[in-house]
Scaffold this motif. Structure first.
Motif, PDB file in Angstrom:
ATOM      1  N   TRP A 136       0.822  -1.220   0.000  1.00 46.83           N
ATOM      2  CA  TRP A 136       0.000   0.000   0.000  1.00 46.83           C
ATOM      3  C   TRP A 136       0.855   1.268   0.000  1.00 46.83           C
ATOM      4  N   GLY A 137       2.150   1.118  -0.082  1.00 52.03           N
ATOM      5  CA  GLY A 137       2.998   2.309  -0.178  1.00 52.03           C
ATOM      6  C   GLY A 137       3.450   2.823   1.177  1.00 52.03           C
ATOM      7  N   ASP A 138       3.960   4.038   1.144  1.00 59.25           N
ATOM      8  CA  ASP A 138       4.572   4.646   2.319  1.00 59.25           C
ATOM      9  C   ASP A 138       3.519   4.939   3.404  1.00 59.25           C
ATOM     10  N   PRO A 139       3.669   4.334   4.600  1.00 60.01           N
ATOM     11  CA  PRO A 139       2.677   4.567   5.671  1.00 60.01           C
ATOM     12  C   PRO A 139       2.526   6.042   6.041  1.00 60.01           C
ATOM     13  N   LEU A 140       3.603   6.801   5.902  1.00 61.11           N
ATOM     14  CA  LEU A 140       3.530   8.215   6.277  1.00 61.11           C
ATOM     15  C   LEU A 140       2.629   9.017   5.334  1.00 61.11           C
ATOM     16  N   SER A 141       2.527   8.557   4.091  1.00 59.95           N
ATOM     17  CA  SER A 141       1.594   9.206   3.154  1.00 59.95           C
ATOM     18  C   SER A 141       0.215   8.605   3.294  1.00 59.95           C
ATOM     19  N   LEU A 142       0.203   7.295   3.591  1.00 57.20           N
ATOM     20  CA  LEU A 142      -1.075   6.570   3.643  1.00 57.20           C
ATOM     21  C   LEU A 142      -1.917   7.017   4.843  1.00 57.20           C
ATOM     22  N   LEU A 143      -1.253   7.235   5.971  1.00 56.48           N
ATOM     23  CA  LEU A 143      -1.999   7.532   7.205  1.00 56.48           C
ATOM     24  C   LEU A 143      -2.856   8.800   7.094  1.00 56.48           C
ATOM     25  N   PRO A 144      -2.264   9.938   6.668  1.00 58.48           N
ATOM     26  CA  PRO A 144      -3.132  11.126   6.532  1.00 58.48           C
ATOM     27  C   PRO A 144      -4.222  10.919   5.499  1.00 58.48           C
ATOM     28  N   LEU A 145      -3.915  10.149   4.465  1.00 63.59           N
ATOM     29  CA  LEU A 145      -4.942   9.887   3.444  1.00 63.59           C
ATOM     30  C   LEU A 145      -6.105   9.092   4.053  1.00 63.59           C
ATOM     31  N   LEU A 146      -5.759   8.043   4.817  1.00 62.92           N
ATOM     32  CA  LEU A 146      -6.801   7.225   5.453  1.00 62.92           C
ATOM     33  C   LEU A 146      -7.668   8.077   6.383  1.00 62.92           C
ATOM     34  N   LEU A 147      -7.013   8.967   7.123  1.00 67.62           N
ATOM     35  CA  LEU A 147      -7.765   9.821   8.054  1.00 67.62           C
ATOM     36  C   LEU A 147      -8.733  10.732   7.300  1.00 67.62           C
ATOM     37  N   GLY A 205      -5.982   8.810  -4.527  1.00 67.53           N
ATOM     38  CA  GLY A 205      -5.009   8.968  -3.445  1.00 67.53           C
ATOM     39  C   GLY A 205      -4.286   7.660  -3.148  1.00 67.53           C
ATOM     40  N   PHE A 206      -5.063   6.572  -3.025  1.00 72.39           N
ATOM     41  CA  PHE A 206      -4.451   5.270  -2.725  1.00 72.39           C
ATOM     42  C   PHE A 206      -3.439   4.877  -3.807  1.00 72.39           C
ATOM     43  N   VAL A 207      -3.864   5.046  -5.072  1.00 67.78           N
ATOM     44  CA  VAL A 207      -3.002   4.633  -6.184  1.00 67.78           C
ATOM     45  C   VAL A 207      -1.720   5.472  -6.187  1.00 67.78           C
ATOM     46  N   LYS A 208      -1.877   6.764  -5.926  1.00 67.05           N
ATOM     47  CA  LYS A 208      -0.690   7.624  -5.933  1.00 67.05           C
ATOM     48  C   LYS A 208       0.279   7.235  -4.806  1.00 67.05           C
ATOM     49  N   VAL A 209      -0.287   6.898  -3.635  1.00 65.89           N
ATOM     50  CA  VAL A 209       0.591   6.470  -2.526  1.00 65.89           C
ATOM     51  C   VAL A 209       1.300   5.177  -2.909  1.00 65.89           C
ATOM     52  N   MET A 210       0.558   4.251  -3.527  1.00 68.49           N
ATOM     53  CA  MET A 210       1.168   2.983  -3.958  1.00 68.49           C
ATOM     54  C   MET A 210       2.272   3.226  -4.984  1.00 68.49           C
ATOM     55  N   GLY A 250       4.185   5.715  -5.097  1.00 66.53           N
ATOM     56  CA  GLY A 250       5.335   6.390  -4.507  1.00 66.53           C
ATOM     57  C   GLY A 250       5.335   7.891  -4.710  1.00 66.53           C
ATOM     58  N   TYR A 251       4.170   8.475  -5.007  1.00 66.12           N
ATOM     59  CA  TYR A 251       4.108   9.935  -5.119  1.00 66.12           C
ATOM     60  C   TYR A 251       4.454  10.553  -3.759  1.00 66.12           C
ATOM     61  N   SER A 252       5.010  11.734  -3.811  1.00 67.31           N
ATOM     62  CA  SER A 252       5.366  12.402  -2.550  1.00 67.31           C
ATOM     63  C   SER A 252       4.111  13.020  -1.934  1.00 67.31           C
ATOM     64  N   LEU A 253       4.227  13.362  -0.649  1.00 64.95           N
ATOM     65  CA  LEU A 253       3.092  13.990   0.057  1.00 64.95           C
ATOM     66  C   LEU A 253       2.640  15.259  -0.670  1.00 64.95           C
ATOM     67  N   ARG A 254       3.628  16.015  -1.173  1.00 67.53           N
ATOM     68  CA  ARG A 254       3.294  17.260  -1.876  1.00 67.53           C
ATOM     69  C   ARG A 254       2.460  16.969  -3.121  1.00 67.53           C
ATOM     70  N   GLU A 255       2.820  15.870  -3.810  1.00 65.77           N
ATOM     71  CA  GLU A 255       2.091  15.537  -5.035  1.00 65.77           C
ATOM     72  C   GLU A 255       0.679  15.015  -4.738  1.00 65.77           C
TER      73      GLU A 255
END
Lengths: 445, 311
Positions: free
Chosen positions: A325-336, A405-410, A412-417
């Motif tokens: 699912w990609g980087d947890p640091l990007s995934l967590l704010p997205l999930l929230l 959002g999920f696909v972008k995190v998977m 490897g897009y950066s938080l800014r992207e």
């Protein structure tokens, strides 16, 4: 008090077998089915709009031919071959340009043009358009490509040429079509060069080297006609920097999670109207608590439940199907943010139910509107293959934005992207809440 | 001393007037019965008194303070046991009580202690950890009462709290209500069961078609029909002419056929049993029994409305 309402609601949802079946079991089953069958999906069982491919030529035919002539005349190969024969060999070689066959004949073939449209352009423009998502892939023909091909056709031990194909990971299926066609062509060429090498090696072993040389012309003639081709081409599939390609399992794990959060929103709204049906609503009002507490509890409990739902789906897909699912640091704010969006949507549906005095609003939503939203949002077919109008509609759905959002995190897009997705989800949540407030006031009028 | 008073209460809906000019007084420490058939307007009146339903007209005073302008003054002092089971069936009895205790602002150990007390009052300690959805009708009714007692209200409204339960559970609930009243709780009890109101209540309002048609103690109300008595006839075969003949007797106020029985409301001393037997013989009606009954609230309702409480 809002927290007590939230805990009570989450407890009730967890004990509701129907809710668990629909919000957890169904998406897991569908992830498995769609994940396993995604191969056939990609093999063209559906009609896709054509892939736009840019061809960048860094090679130069005349320069390659000159270089070949220079090199050949300096090698033992030239011994025993007259000037006229050498001219003929060079002429025939020059008439077969492997890159041109690929880009002008194969990729522009009538049948293939329904899948791929080709445009030749400069390297800088091609990569700019690839990054903008305006084209599917860039086929890069490197400098000296024809020279290396011709040389490897005549002499053993020559290092291979490389055709590079750069892809947009967001258009994965179309990019794979391009890859497949290029690979089929290069595999054919590779088979030819292998046959030539074996032919030469066997002839030398049998002391028939001179005879073998005399047959070179025949070989080259056939090469010139395109009947026998010899070229070893390395195919390199390289994603644009910072983006990874994702698998079918990854896509559908994200797609089903994004789709089934919609059912959670509908369940939340049904629970709200149940407060009236169970007469607990009146009991709560009698205590002096306002409707605001009920609405706030509904918002938070549905948000919390959808967060738990997504985390469980994430864990299931991770451990059952190995989905990354990609980087947890990007995934967590997205999930929230997604879960707050689900809470907001549930609030809106609750307000509609409240004003209508029944759960028809949420029933229509879960039975009909979710399907349209899932389709437009790319949960069934990747959004890139949907008509522009449908895709645009999907961008404004909570599931569509979540899936993006999920696909972008998977990938490897950066938080800014990913920030535009965050913004989109936040705006949707606020709009849902504002609409819920406006609708619930209708009952007071 | 009146603790709660309703003045000229009216509730109009688009097609009906559910409560029509009701004047109402609840005295501290009493059990006041609100007796009336289904649809009489009892639940609407309770809804207005508990501030859930805004009245179309009238005022409600709690210790002289206008409740409609200050609804919060009544909410902490009032417990309401609704006619419906207002609980979450997928939570246990204990979880329901804990939740509604928190709704009323109870917390921590005080909440736990109060839930235990209430479970004892309603005699459900042993079954507290079962889901309410699995309870029997009587148990649901008891926990429904318990949820209204958590915050120790001074006034308890009970809207038909025994509907649809077995006699044993009903008896347990009625005894619990008596006990609660003995401990000082003021209770407004609505029912269409005359026996319950008869057993529990110090004073009674009789309501029909949105109006209070009679009020007073049970004795005062019965006294209204003290010049009447009810004769109940049971017969094997009923001749066609018998009923019209009964209605034609001097001193007969009303004749009601109830299944195989006939009830005659007559002016005391005006109709002799001999006359009735004679009429039966003439109309070829074969009587099995004749009984003269003491007047009841049911008879009073019949007298006032011409209908039975459960019709």
């Amino acid at each position: 008090m809002i927290w007590q309402m939230t805990i009570k609601d989450v407890k009730r949802m967890i004990r509701d077998k129907k809710a668990l079946l629909i919000t957890l079991l169904m998406p897991i089953v569908l992830i498995a089915i769609l994940g396993f069958s995604v191969g056939s999906f990609m093999q063209g069982e559906i009609t896709l709009s054509p892939a736009h491919v840019a061809v960048v030529h860094e090679d130069d035919l005349n320069r390659d031919l000159e270089k070949l002539k220079r090199v050949l005349t300096a090698t033992p190969f030239a011994r025993g071959i007259g000037e006229r024969e050498m001219g003929e060999i060079l002429g025939r070689l020059g008439s077969f340009h492997p890159a041109e066959v690929l880009t002008e004949r194969i990729l522009k073939d009538e049948k293939i043009s329904s899948l791929i449209t080709v445009e030749t352009m400069g390297k800088a423009e091609a990569f700019r358009r690839l990054k903008e998502g305006k084209i599917t892939a860039v086929i890069l023909i490197p400098e000296g490509f024809a020279y290396r091909y011709w040389l490897s056709s005549l002499l053993p031990g020559i290092s291979p040429s490389t055709v590079e194909v750069w892809q947009d990971p967001d258009q994965e299926i179309r990019a794979e079509i391009v890859e497949g066609i290029v690979r089929a062509y290069t595999d054919t060429l590779s088979a030819g060069i292998l046959a030539k090498n074996v032919f030469q090696e066997v002839a030398v072993e049998m002391n028939r080297g001179d005879q073998a040389h005399s047959q070179i012309e025949t070989l080259l003639t056939s090469v010139g006609k395109g009947e026998e081709k010899g070229l070893e081409v390395h195919f390199r599939s390289i994603a644009v920097e910072g983006k990874k390609s994702i698998s079918g399992f990854q896509y559908y794990a994200a797609a089903m999670s994004a789709m089934f959060i919609l059912f959670t929103a509908a369940f939340g709204a049904e629970y709200f109207i149940q407060e009236s049906r169970l007469h607990t609503y009146e009991r709560i009002l009698l205590s002096g608590r306002g409707r605001g507490v009920l609405f706030a509890g509904r918002f938070l409990s549905t948000s919390l439940f959808s967060l738990l739902q997504m985390i469980l789906l994430l864990l299931f897909s991770r451990f059952l199907f190995g989905v990354n699912w990609g980087d947890p640091l990007s995934l967590l704010p997205l999930l929230l943010l997604v879960s707050l969006g689900v809470g907001g949507l549930s609030l809106l549906l609750s307000a509609i139910n409240h004003v209508a005095g029944n759960e028809k609003g949420s029933e229509i939503f879960s039975g009909f509107i979710t399907q349209i939203m899932a389709l437009a949002g790319g949960s069934f077919i990747p959004a890139a293959y949907l008509p522009d109008e449908v895709r645009l509609l999907g961008d404004y759905t909570i599931n569509g934005a979540s899936l993006q959002g999920f696909v972008k995190v998977m990938q490897g897009y950066s938080l800014r992207e990913i920030t535009p997705v965050f913004l989109s989800l936040s705006i949707m949540t606020l709009l849902f809440m504002a609409a819920a407030l406006a609708i619930s006031r209708l009952k007071e009028v | 001393m009146e603790v709660l008073e309703g003045r000229g209460l009216v509730k109009r809906y688009p097609n009906t007037v559910a409560v029509d000019g009701v004047h109402f007084r609840l005295r501290k420490g009493e059990i006041l019965g609100l007796l009336g058939p289904n649809g009489a307007g009892k639940s609407t009146l309770i809804g207005m008194l508990s501030t859930l339903i805004p009245p179309s007209e009238g005022e409600i005073l709690l210790d002289g303070i206008d409740v409609l302008k200050n609804p919060n003054i009544i909410r902490n002092r009032l417990g309401v046991v609704p006619q419906e089971i207002a609980l979450y069936p997928d939570l246990t009895g204990e979880e329901n009580l804990l939740f509604f205790g928190r709704v009323y602002g109870l917390k921590g150990k005080a909440l736990r202690r109060r839930v235990e007390e209430v479970l004892e009052i309603i005699n459900l300690t042993d079954r507290a950890r079962e889901r309410v959805g699995r309870y029997s009708g009587g148990m649901k009714r008891r926990i429904n009462i318990g949820a209204a007692l958590l915050h120790r209200p001074e006034i308890l409204f009970m809207d038909e709290p025994t509907v649809g339960i077995d006699p044993q559970s009903r008896r347990l609930i009625l005894d619990t209500i008596k006990d609660l009243n003995r401990e000082g709780l003021t209770i407004l009890y609505t029912s269409h069961y005359m026996e319950e109101v008869d057993f529990l209540c110090d004073r009674i309002y009789i309501m029909d078609h949105g109006k209070i048609i009679a009020d007073g103690t049970k004795e005062e109300l019965i006294a209204r029909i003290s010049n009447e008595e009810t004769i109940e006839l049971d017969f094997e075969r009923n001749g066609k002419e018998f009923l019209p003949a009964l209605e034609g007797l001097p001193g007969v106020h009303a004749v009601h056929q109830r299944g195989a029985k006939i009830e005659i409301v007559v002016e005391k001393g005006m109709v002799s049993l001999g006359k009735i037997v004679h009429l039966a013989e003439n109309s070829k009606t074969s009587l099995l029994s004749v009984e003269v009954k003491k007047p009841t609230l049911e008879d009073l309702f019949l007298h006032l409305t011409g209908r039975g409480l459960r019709e």
